[in-house]
Write an enzyme that holds these catalytic residues in place. Structure first.
Site, short mmCIF file in Angstrom:
data_model
loop_
_atom_site.label_atom_id
_atom_site.label_comp_id
_atom_site.label_asym_id
_atom_site.label_seq_id
_atom_site.Cartn_x
_atom_site.Cartn_y
_atom_site.Cartn_z
N ASP A 19 31.62 48.61 6.90
CA ASP A 19 30.35 48.39 7.60
C ASP A 19 30.26 49.26 8.85
O ASP A 19 31.27 49.62 9.44
CB ASP A 19 30.26 46.89 7.98
CG ASP A 19 28.83 46.49 8.34
OD1 ASP A 19 27.89 47.24 8.02
OD2 ASP A 19 28.66 45.41 8.94
N ASN A 67 21.54 44.38 -0.27
CA ASN A 67 21.19 45.68 0.31
C ASN A 67 19.90 46.29 -0.27
O ASN A 67 19.35 47.25 0.28
CB ASN A 67 22.35 46.67 0.20
CG ASN A 67 23.50 46.37 1.14
OD1 ASN A 67 24.66 46.62 0.83
ND2 ASN A 67 23.20 45.84 2.32
#
Ligand code: IPE
Ligand code: IPE
Ligand code: MG
Length: 241
Positions: A19, A67
Site C-alpha cells: 500500500d 479497488n
C-alpha cells in the site's frame, strides 16, 4: 496439542499488502499511476530476497475487489500494468525458478489478462524455488463466499455430507488451497487494517504495520521485519511454557 513456538527459523509464508503507491506519487506531484509503476519495480527486489531469507511462499496483494471503485483511468492503468508486468517478468521469474500462482476472482478480469495469468502459471508449473502468489481482484469475503457456494453445490450433489463439514473442509475450497497459512502479514503505508486480505488464512498470522510507502520498501527493511518475527512467540491460544 499445538505447542507455543518461537519461530527462530523465520516465516515460511509472508503475505504483503503493498500500500501507499498513490501517496508516494502525489508527494512527487505525479499521477497515481506513476506510483503504481514504481511499486511494481519493488516486487522484483522483494521476490529475489526471499530465498536467502528462508521465505518459501510470498503472497502479494495487487488489486482488491474494492479497488474497482477507483477512477476508470486508474483501474485501466492498473490492468494494463498487470499485463505488462506479466509479459516483462515472465522470463526472469522462470529463470529464478519462481512458481507463480494467482488468486482472486478472474471472472471480472479482461480475457487478455486472464490468458497471460494462465500462461505464466503454466510456464512456471515445474518451478521448485519460491512460490509467488499474486492476488488480483481478490477479496477475503468474496473468496469465502465463492468457496461456500461450491461447498453448497457439493452438498446438493451429495458429494459432501454436511455432517462432515469442519475447519478443514472450507480451506479446501479457497483459492489458496495449495498454500500454507501466512506466518507473517506486512502492510506498508501506515494503515493498520487488513482491507479484506486473506481473512480466513491469517487467523493466527503475526502482523507488521510499517510507515514506509510501498515504492520505498527495500530488501533491507524486509529482512529487518523477518528478523523481528524470529523474536515473537506464537502461542496459538496455548500458554507460554
Ligand atoms: C496500493 O497503493 C496499490 C493498490 C491498491 C492497487 P494505493 O493505490 O492504495 O496507494 P495509496 O494508499 O492511495 O497511497
Ligand atoms: C489494499 O489497499 C489493497 C491492495 C494493496 C491491493 P487499499 O488502499 O485498497 O486499502 P484501503 O482502501 O486503504 O483500505
Ligand atoms: Mg491504499
Amino acid at each position: 496439542m499445538v505447542k507455543p513456538i518461537r519461530d527462530t527459523d523465520g516465516p515460511r509464508h509472508v503475505a504483503v499488502i503493498m500500500d501507499g503507491n498513490g501517496r508516494w506519487a502525489t508527494q512527487r506531484g505525479r499521477p497515481r499511476l506513476f506510483g503504481h509503476h514504481a511499486g511494481a519495480k519493488r516486487v522484483r527486489e522483494i521476490v529475489q530476497a526471499c530465498p536467502d531469507l528462508g521465505v518459501k511462499y510470498l503472497t502479494i496483494f495487487a488489486f482488491s475487489t474494492e479497488n474497482w471503485k477507483r477512477t476508470q483511468t486508474e483501474v485501466a492503468g492498473l490492468m494494463s500494468l498487470f499485463r505488462r508486468y506479466i509479459t516483462m517478468e515472465a522470463r526472469a521469474l522462470c529463470d529464478q525458478n519462481v512458481r507463480v500462482r494467482f488468486i482472486g476472482d478472474r471472472v471480472r478480469l479482461d480475457k487478455k489478462l486472464v490468458g497471460l495469468m494462465d500462461e505464466l502459471e503454466q510456464m512456471t508449473r515445474g518451478c521448485t524455488g519460491i512460490n509467488l502468489t499474486i492476488a488480483i481482484n481478490y477479496g477475503g469475503r468474496d473468496e469465502v463466499a465463492r468457496a461456500t457456494k461450491r461447498l453448497a453445490q457439493d452438498v446438493a450433489a451429495q458429494r459432501l455430507d454436511p455432517e462432515n463439514v469442519n475447519e478443514e473442509t472450507l480451506p479446501k475450497y479457497l483459492d489458496t488451497y495449495v498454500l500454507p497459512d501466512p506466518d507473517l502479514v506486512i502492510r506498508t503505508s501506515g494503515e493498520a487494517r487488513i482491507s479484506n486480505f486473506l481473512l480466513w488464512q491469517s487467523a493466527y498470522a503475526e502482523y507488521e504495520f510499517i510507515d514506509t510507502l510501498w515504492p520505498d520498501f527495500s530488501a533491507e527493511e524486509f529482512q529487518g521485519l523477518i528478523n523481528n518475527y524470529a523474536g515473537r512467540e506464537r502461542r496459538f491460544g496455548a500458554v507460554s511454557v
